[in-house]
Design an enzyme around this catalytic site. Structure first.
Site, PDB file in Angstrom:
ATOM      1  N   CYS A  71       0.838  -1.204   0.000  1.00  0.00           N
ATOM      2  CA  CYS A  71       0.000   0.000   0.000  1.00  0.00           C
ATOM      3  C   CYS A  71       0.877   1.260   0.000  1.00  0.00           C
ATOM      4  O   CYS A  71       1.568   1.521  -0.971  1.00  0.00           O
ATOM      5  CB  CYS A  71      -0.977  -0.056   1.177  1.00  0.00           C
ATOM      6  SG  CYS A  71      -2.309   1.128   1.030  1.00  0.00           S
ATOM      7  N   HIS A  76      -3.608  -5.498   0.327  1.00  0.00           N
ATOM      8  CA  HIS A  76      -3.020  -5.925   1.608  1.00  0.00           C
ATOM      9  C   HIS A  76      -2.943  -7.454   1.698  1.00  0.00           C
ATOM     10  O   HIS A  76      -3.907  -8.089   2.110  1.00  0.00           O
ATOM     11  CB  HIS A  76      -3.856  -5.373   2.767  1.00  0.00           C
ATOM     12  CG  HIS A  76      -3.684  -3.907   2.958  1.00  0.00           C
ATOM     13  ND1 HIS A  76      -2.747  -3.363   3.802  1.00  0.00           N
ATOM     14  CD2 HIS A  76      -4.308  -2.851   2.368  1.00  0.00           C
ATOM     15  CE1 HIS A  76      -2.795  -2.043   3.744  1.00  0.00           C
ATOM     16  NE2 HIS A  76      -3.734  -1.712   2.877  1.00  0.00           N
ATOM     17  N   GLU A  98      -1.526  -9.202   3.866  1.00  0.00           N
ATOM     18  CA  GLU A  98      -1.519  -9.660   5.266  1.00  0.00           C
ATOM     19  C   GLU A  98      -2.926  -9.851   5.815  1.00  0.00           C
ATOM     20  O   GLU A  98      -3.117 -10.500   6.849  1.00  0.00           O
ATOM     21  CB  GLU A  98      -0.732  -8.669   6.142  1.00  0.00           C
ATOM     22  CG  GLU A  98      -1.415  -7.316   6.417  1.00  0.00           C
ATOM     23  CD  GLU A  98      -1.252  -6.304   5.284  1.00  0.00           C
ATOM     24  OE1 GLU A  98      -0.966  -6.722   4.153  1.00  0.00           O
ATOM     25  OE2 GLU A  98      -1.443  -5.099   5.535  1.00  0.00           O
ATOM     26  N   SER A 158      -0.289 -14.188  36.832  1.00  0.00           N
ATOM     27  CA  SER A 158      -1.611 -13.545  36.840  1.00  0.00           C
ATOM     28  C   SER A 158      -2.728 -14.544  36.568  1.00  0.00           C
ATOM     29  O   SER A 158      -3.893 -14.216  36.661  1.00  0.00           O
ATOM     30  CB  SER A 158      -1.642 -12.480  35.744  1.00  0.00           C
ATOM     31  OG  SER A 158      -1.598 -13.115  34.474  1.00  0.00           O
ATOM     32  N   GLY A 159      -2.339 -15.774  36.203  1.00  0.00           N
ATOM     33  CA  GLY A 159      -3.365 -16.730  35.776  1.00  0.00           C
ATOM     34  C   GLY A 159      -3.534 -16.700  34.272  1.00  0.00           C
ATOM     35  O   GLY A 159      -4.158 -17.567  33.688  1.00  0.00           O
ATOM     36  N   ASP A 189       0.283 -15.596  29.183  1.00  0.00           N
ATOM     37  CA  ASP A 189       1.671 -15.151  29.032  1.00  0.00           C
ATOM     38  C   ASP A 189       2.516 -15.466  30.257  1.00  0.00           C
ATOM     39  O   ASP A 189       3.601 -16.060  30.149  1.00  0.00           O
ATOM     40  CB  ASP A 189       1.735 -13.643  28.743  1.00  0.00           C
ATOM     41  CG  ASP A 189       0.908 -13.257  27.527  1.00  0.00           C
ATOM     42  OD1 ASP A 189       0.572 -14.168  26.747  1.00  0.00           O
ATOM     43  OD2 ASP A 189       0.604 -12.068  27.364  1.00  0.00           O
ATOM     44  N   SER A 190       2.035 -15.049  31.434  1.00  0.00           N
ATOM     45  CA  SER A 190       2.872 -15.278  32.619  1.00  0.00           C
ATOM     46  C   SER A 190       2.962 -16.772  32.925  1.00  0.00           C
ATOM     47  O   SER A 190       3.989 -17.249  33.412  1.00  0.00           O
ATOM     48  CB  SER A 190       2.354 -14.488  33.821  1.00  0.00           C
ATOM     49  OG  SER A 190       1.070 -14.902  34.191  1.00  0.00           O
TER      50      SER A 190
END
Ligand code: XMP
Length: 506
Positions: free
Chosen positions: A78, A166, A168, A220-221, A224-225
């Protein structure tokens, strides 16, 4: 040396998506601001220029010196395509009206390496207000649509390509094929970026970096963590201590359930019930940003007090992931909502930061979690905000309101699982509104609270659609909530998308 593709960000909404699509091709990539190309980095095998909200002839448009990577294959998308064409002597003009949506490639050059394997009249996604009206010398058109003559171009004597559409975006039917043609065939990616390769190399790096040092990590549950902790546990075992703080604003029974999961994973974890502190500090506070600040600060207090007990800790590990760090070009420069993390702590406690997931997108974190053998329900867990139910209770927070919300939310989430809908939505939750209305139960008039159900589909939480959940499901959940949750007599369904709404109500 690990090969990488550099994606230069000119401020497009879809830059991160380009990054994720390249990673899906098992190729490492980095997203950098348009003017931060890493000159001299020999691991770079190709460059992608993103779209932009600007026009190339705008005096304030973002400009890059193309000679920095003239030795590499380049794909302009683009604005990226327009910019290359414009700066090398072509022409770009406004198209009169913005073209947005689906189009078809009417013609394309099947012999171009960019279109290898393409079917004719392929669907592409357009979103542009300008169009290329003339190409620079030494470039030729390789595709057009009904409305766009130069839908794609390539240079005659070097691997430089531009596409107006685009690739993507998932609506571009053969977008993955096009990106594969560029990344694998044209740039020569070895495609050696995979979850197992990541785990193997990261374990080695962590062992080397951390040696016999002690590390603390806040759980944190969330995905990620949890993945971060599991990876570190594999690498350094009992030298890792995890701290899981309950601010009293988690989902029903979440603290106990998640703690059990963590122990099952063999993690060395300390659970801290700090709900009294949070409830007392939040008492009477209704302003959303103030609630977030109190919870953020309170979280740091509790975490720090626990962390200080581990006197010989040298490192603080965090489950920071790539989208948290990408220096996105925020054109407006405005903060919409403040997000919380354990900021400030490393300096105060003299700890070094360890962020083993910092290069991963969310879907890659999940794949790494699977690679590590974590249970599916932990990996597929919906995102949940750090300030928890506090941002889903509009107005001030009391234990009674949290109880009502937890009970309603529990019915909703269990319903989503039962109907096989949980994995089909990005995240779901119930919001307790500061609204009472009249109802009737049996022969009695009621005057009780209203809850709103929220469920969205999304790929990255940057944008989201409200999920089109079946009416029969909504009917069942509504009945169950009103019949079982004391204090609620009305249920609504939130049909707002993001933007203009956000996912959380506060
Ligand atoms: P919004 O409401 O801004 O949310 O559309 C986008 C995503 O971020 C989550 N969220 C948070 N996550 N701490 C977090 O860890 C926070 O303070 C926070 N606020 C929102 C939200 O649930 C959604 O997934």
């Amino acid at each position: 040396m690990r090969q990488k593709v550099i994606i230069l960000d000119f401020g497009s909404q879809t830059t991160q998506l380009i990054g994720r699509r390249v990673r899906e091709l098992n190729t490492f990539c980095e997203i950098l601001p348009y003017n931060k190309f890493p000159v001299g980095d020999e691991s770079v095998i190709g460059v992608i220029l993103s779209g932009s909200p600007y026009s190339v002839y705008d005096p304030t448009a973002f400009k890059v010196d193309l000679t920095q990577f003239s030795h590499l294959p380049v794909l302009g998308i683009c604005y990226g395509a327009q910019y290359m064409s414009y700066t090398m002597g072509g022409n770009v003009e406004p198209c009169g009206k913005r073209e947005y949506g689906r189009a078809r490639l009417e013609t394309f050059e099947p012999d171009s390496p960019l279109f290898k394997g393409f079917e004719s009249r392929s669907q592409v996604w357009m979103s542009h207000g300008d169009t290329i009206t003339a190409l620079p010398k030494g470039f030729r058109r390789i595709a057009s649509t009904e409305d766009v003559e130069y839908a794609a171009y390539q240079a005659q004597d070097k691997p430089v390509y531009g596409v107006q559409f685009h690739p993507e975006v998932y609506h571009t039917a053969q977008g993955t094929q096009l990106l594969r043609n560029f990344v694998v065939d044209i740039c020569g990616s070895r495609q050696d970026w995979s979850p197992s390769a990541f785990v193997e190399s990261t374990m080695k790096e962590l062992k080397k970096q951390l040696g016999d040092d002690k590390v603390i990590l806040g759980l944190s549950g969330g995905v990620d963590s949890s993945v971060c902790a599991t990876l570190l546990n594999r690498a350094i075992g009992k030298n890792l201590t995890c701290i899981f703080v309950d601010h009293g604003l988690l989902r029903k029974n979440e603290f106990q359930n998640v703690l059990r999961d963590y122990e099952g994973l063999g993690l060395n974890v300390i659970g801290v019930d700090a709900s009294d502190k949070f409830f007392s500090e939040l008492s009477g506070v209704a302003e959303p940003e103030l609630k977030r600040k109190i919870i953020g600060a309170g979280f740091i207090d509790v975490f720090e007090a626990e962390a200080l007990k581990i006197t010989d800790a040298r490192w603080l590990a965090q489950g920071t992931i790539y989208p948290d760090r990408i220096e996105s070009l925020n054109i407006t420069g405005k903060t919409i909502k403040s997000h919380h993390n354990v900021g400030g702590l490393p300096e105060k406690m003299n700890l070094k930061l360890c962020e083993p997931l910092k290069w991963l997108f969310k879907d890659e974190v999940r794949r790494v979690g699977r690679e590590l053998g974590m249970p599916e329900h932990l990996i597929k867990r919906h995102p949940f905000p750090g300030p928890g139910l506090a941002v889903r209770i509009l107005g001030d927070i009391t234990r009674e309101k949290v109880r009502i919300l937890q009970d309603a939310d529990d019915i909703y989430i269990r319903g989503l699982h039962k109907w096989g809908l949980y994995d089909k939505v990005w995240q779901a939750g119930v919001i307790l509104l500061p609204v009472k209305s009249v109802g009737v139960m049996g022969d009695e008039r009621t005057y009780e609270r209203t809850v709103a159900l929220r469920a969205v589909t999304s790929t990255d939480a940057m944008t989201a659609d409200w999920a089109h959940l079946p009416y029969e499901f909504l009917a069942e959940v509504s009945n169950e909530i009103i019949n079982n949750v004391k204090g609620v007599n009305r249920v609504c369904y939130d049909i707002s998308s993001k933007p203009p709404s956000t996912i959380e109500w506060e």
